[in-house]
Scaffold this motif. Structure first.
Motif, PDB file in Angstrom:
ATOM      1  N   ALA B 173       0.827  -1.217   0.000  1.00  0.00           N
ATOM      2  CA  ALA B 173       0.000   0.000   0.000  1.00  0.00           C
ATOM      3  C   ALA B 173       0.860   1.265   0.000  1.00  0.00           C
ATOM      4  CB  ALA B 173      -0.920   0.008   1.215  1.00  0.00           C
ATOM      5  N   LYS B 210       4.786  -4.539  -6.168  1.00  0.00           N
ATOM      6  CA  LYS B 210       4.027  -3.411  -6.710  1.00  0.00           C
ATOM      7  C   LYS B 210       3.683  -2.470  -5.567  1.00  0.00           C
ATOM      8  CE  LYS B 210       1.929  -5.460 -10.784  1.00  0.00           C
ATOM      9  NZ  LYS B 210       0.691  -5.603 -11.558  1.00  0.00           N
ATOM     10  N   ASN B 212       2.171   1.250  -3.873  1.00  0.00           N
ATOM     11  CA  ASN B 212       0.992   2.120  -4.001  1.00  0.00           C
ATOM     12  C   ASN B 212      -0.250   1.354  -4.434  1.00  0.00           C
ATOM     13  OD1 ASN B 212       2.548   4.483  -3.384  1.00  0.00           O
ATOM     14  ND2 ASN B 212       3.354   4.416  -5.468  1.00  0.00           N
ATOM     15  N   MET B 213      -0.374   0.136  -3.972  1.00  0.00           N
ATOM     16  CA  MET B 213      -1.528  -0.676  -4.331  1.00  0.00           C
ATOM     17  C   MET B 213      -2.263  -1.071  -3.048  1.00  0.00           C
ATOM     18  SD  MET B 213      -1.482  -1.069  -7.662  1.00  0.00           S
ATOM     19  CE  MET B 213      -1.952  -2.603  -8.417  1.00  0.00           C
ATOM     20  N   VAL B 214      -3.399  -0.476  -2.828  1.00  0.00           N
ATOM     21  CA  VAL B 214      -4.176  -0.781  -1.625  1.00  0.00           C
ATOM     22  C   VAL B 214      -5.222  -1.833  -1.977  1.00  0.00           C
ATOM     23  CG1 VAL B 214      -5.653   0.148   0.197  1.00  0.00           C
ATOM     24  CG2 VAL B 214      -3.808   1.548  -0.748  1.00  0.00           C
ATOM     25  N   ILE B 218      -8.088  -0.957  -4.849  1.00  0.00           N
ATOM     26  CA  ILE B 218      -7.762  -1.050  -6.284  1.00  0.00           C
ATOM     27  C   ILE B 218      -8.207  -2.415  -6.827  1.00  0.00           C
ATOM     28  CG2 ILE B 218      -5.340  -1.819  -5.965  1.00  0.00           C
ATOM     29  CD1 ILE B 218      -6.327   0.805  -8.532  1.00  0.00           C
TER      30      ILE B 218
END
Lengths: 273, 468
Positions: B173, B210, B212-214, B218
């Motif tokens: 995240a 990866k 910035n992937m919550v 997402i």
């Protein structure tokens, strides 16, 4: 790294930025926000999504320059990238058929109210948008809001455009004219949301406000964004950003937003030097 | 003659509060060998059973005695992919070292073989050699595993699943990996370069990270399985919503959760403001509420940010403090002032909404409660005020709602923690495993890694057999 596709200044202090973000574009719903960082040493700031297109794979942000990060962001050009962009965050606006929905957008708050107006209209609501600004130039996105609304009312503090006065004056006029209002959604400066909420509370009109507090992670881990809603502490990032305006402690929230005033100024002065 | 436990050289307390460098400086080769000789090489080693990841402790120590440090680190890495981390932050005194026969024979856990310090020595030795040896990865199986969160649980699962030849993607995240190892534990206790190096090693094995992937926003867990083509998912999202004390004044400016304070200082590097952009309040008088490791980390961070008086307010006595003894001692040496048997009752603010004081009440200990610790009871009319400019609330976390909220098929308990089988870490949703703090509540790095190991075994088995 998310590529910037377009940038346009709407006023000297406000710009619109279209950013490549295909997954966010596909998932985002009205009312949600993103958090970004412009560089490796950068801070994380939340910005509400103003528009987006799943097919085109982009989202749009409308940003007011208020400090170093927004200033640095404003200086990025198309084909350059935003270092980190995460979203969509927060709960989407609760959309249903309410009847007559008044969307109140104040200044830069007009931008995030746009997708909400669109979604409310798509759900069959009659949408009246009240757009307020200090002066004519600060009333942004009138065309887009008109397209998403059944009617638009403009107010300016100085009377340079539309009705002279505040957005609350426009709401008061509707009430006085006997217009039935089923829901008010207000997005703008905290002081505006506070007075809209105080007014609608008098007339018992349900009111949603969208809060833009200081955040760090944006996933419910740190609690920087906490606000008092009713007698509970809520986290804007995971419980919000929208809350019942009649229950939000705006005075506390406004104080909390000023927590780093001195540091923000120091950072900006240093950047401009 | 009996050899005493070898002490690790430390940065002087007066010096170290002015920097963020690591406090214990590591064993020299000579110290490590002397310590390693103390190990009795028990056949039925109780220390191994007491280790959540069951490291072959006598084995890696024997290799140090032999001077074969390469073998030592390889033995460690067979079951623990993060020895440099665990050697530093594991509560060994409650696990392996508690059961050590040497310590038992001398009737003191402090006399136990210093397993943690030796582990760190072997791991640091490897780092000094330059590039680490990348573990072997079996031939590609074509199966894909998604890992949610890159904290200690997620990193462990990634390594053990990747080794079997499965494709592994970690969804993080934040903008940096490591979870609590990066945002929570301070640099002076765990240098960030160590964590970054371990993550790079995983990437060399072919693990994709990866940022910035919550997950929950997402992609939902269901989408990962049904649309994104993952065959199994491990949820290691860690601790969630910070707990507050529910006393008046807690939303005053200058009042932080420990999560926020440490995240600003560590992840966002606010200690370098204004060179970095994230600010953090700095002030003369700071109160920290709580008695765990996170409270100690917060108090010691406040000292390093220039505070003169840092008070640690804890409602029980020193004996009941959940923090490691080593951390309590370090905090005390550095000048943290302990206010024991005191409890905050309200925070006082000034006209601008900034905290200016904390009203505390004195406590005494009554009968033991459910936790076995003696229950603190307020002493009537004993209230008093401490002048403070910053308060840090370090009393733990509730669970993070993002995954459970969007995945009703995953059962949670009444605190919102995900329910997972103790042995397999399987959740109530097919193909989904969970471990670490999202299951345990606030626990430790090594327990999260222990979960990771068990989950990885179960995931590998599930991918092989297809049987749930």
């Amino acid at each position: 790294m998310n590529k910037i596709l377009e940038k346009e200044f709407i006023t000297p202090e406000v710009f619109r930025m279209r950013v490549e973000a295909p997954e966010i574009a596909r998932k985002r719903k009205a009312g949600q926000f993103i958090i970004l960082r412009t560089c490796d040493e950068g801070e994380r700031i939340p910005l509400t999504i103003a528009d987006g297109n799943a097919d085109g794979g982009w989202i749009e942000l409308v940003v007011q320059i208020v400090g170093k990060t927004t200033k640095a962001l404003s200086e990025l050009e198309p084909d350059q990238g935003i270092c980190d962009l995460v979203g969509p965050l927060g709960r989407p606006t609760h959309i249903e058929l309410f009847g007559h929905v008044i969307i109140v957008g104040g200044g830069i708050g007009i931008a995030p109210s746009h997708p909400i107006a669109q979604a409310m209209k798509a759900a069959g609501n009659r949408v009246t948008s009240i757009l307020g600004g200090r002066t004519k130039d600060l009333v942004i996105m009138e065309d887009k809001m008109a397209a998403a609304s059944d009617a638009v009312v403009i107010t300016t503090d100085d009377g340079s455009y539309g009705m002279k006065g505040l957005v609350t004056d426009a709401i008061q006029k509707m009430v006085d004219d006997g217009v039935k209002i089923d829901l008010v959604v207000a997005i703008g400066p905290p002081i505006m949301m506070k007075f809209v909420s105080l007014l609608t509370m008098k007339y018992e009109i349900p009111t949603l406000v969208s809060l833009n507090t200081i955040m760090v992670d944006g996933t419910g881990m740190c609690g920087a964004c906490r606000v008092t809603v009713g007698d509970e502490t809520k986290f804007v990032c995971v419980d919000g950003p929208e809350f019942d305006g009649h229950k939000v402690d705006f005075d506390e929230m406004m104080k909390r937003q000023r927590m780093y005033e001195a540091e923000e100024k120091e950072s900006m002065d240093r950047y401009l030097k | 003659m009996q050899i005493p436990p070898q002490l690790m050289p430390e940065q002087d307390a007066r010096e170290r509060i002015h920097n963020v460098d690591e406090v214990p400086q590591g064993y020299t080769e000579e110290l490590a060998k002397t310590e390693a000789i103390r190990c009795l090489q028990c056949k039925k080693a109780p220390c191994v059973a007491a280790c959540p990841v069951e490291i072959d402790i006598p084995g890696f120590i024997k290799a140090i005695v032999d001077g074969d440090y390469r073998s030592s680190i390889n033995i460690l890495k067979e079951t623990n992919i993060l020895p440099a981390v665990c050697g530093r932050v594991c509560p060994q005194e409650e696990q392996c070292q508690r059961t050590c026969v040497v310590g038992k024979s001398r009737k003191s856990v402090e006399e136990a073989v210093q397993i943690g310090k030796l582990e760190r020595f072997a791991a640091d030795w490897e780092m000094e050699q330059g590039e680490a040896e990348v573990p072997e990865v079996k031939a590609a199986t074509g199966k894909k595993v998604a890992i949610v969160g890159s904290g200690p649980a997620g990193l462990t699962v990634a390594a053990d699943v990747r080794r079997e030849g499965h494709d592994v993607t970690i969804f993080e995240a934040l903008h940096k990996p490591g979870g609590v190892l990066i945002y929570g534990i301070p640099e002076f206790r765990l240098p960030k370069s160590i964590v970054m190096r371990e993550v790079e090693n995983l990437q060399k094995m072919g693990v994709e990270v990866k940022y910035n992937m919550v997950i929950g926003k997402i992609f939902s867990i269901e989408e990962l399985l049904e649309e994104e083509g993952y065959d199994a998912v491990f949820v290691g999202t860690g601790a969630g919503l910070p707990l507050f004390m529910r006393i008046p004044g807690e939303n005053l400016n200058g009042v932080y959760s420990a999560n926020e304070y440490l995240t600003r200082a560590n992840l966002m590097q606010a200690y370098s403001f204004p060179e970095t952009d994230t600010p953090i309040a700095r002030a003369k008088n700071v109160a920290v509420f709580g008695g765990g490791n996170v409270a100690m980390d917060s108090a010691r961070t406040a000292l390093r940010l220039g505070s003169e008086n840092v008070y640690l307010v804890y409602r029980r006595s020193r004996t009941e403090m959940p923090a490691r003894v080593e951390e309590v001692e370090h905090a005390e040496e550095e000048g943290v002032k302990f206010h024991l048997l005191q409890n905050p009752v309200r925070l006082l603010g000034d006209d601008n909404g900034w905290v200016k004081g904390v009203e505390c009440i004195k406590m005494e200990l009554g009968e033991p409660d459910d936790s076995g610790r003696r229950r603190p009871i307020p002493i009537k009319d004993s209230e008093f005020v401490i002048d403070v400019d910053i308060c840090i609330v370090a009393i733990g976390n509730a669970s993070n709602p993002l995954v459970p909220d969007t995945t009703p098929a995953i059962e949670t308990n009444r605190w919102g923690n995900i329910i997972a089988d103790e042995e397999t870490l399987k959740t109530s949703m097919k193909g989904v495993f969970a471990g670490g703090d999202i299951v345990l509540g606030a626990a430790t790095v090594i327990l999260a890694m222990g979960h990771g190991r068990k989950a990885a075994m179960a995931i590998n088995e599930y991918l092989e057999s297809g049987a749930w």
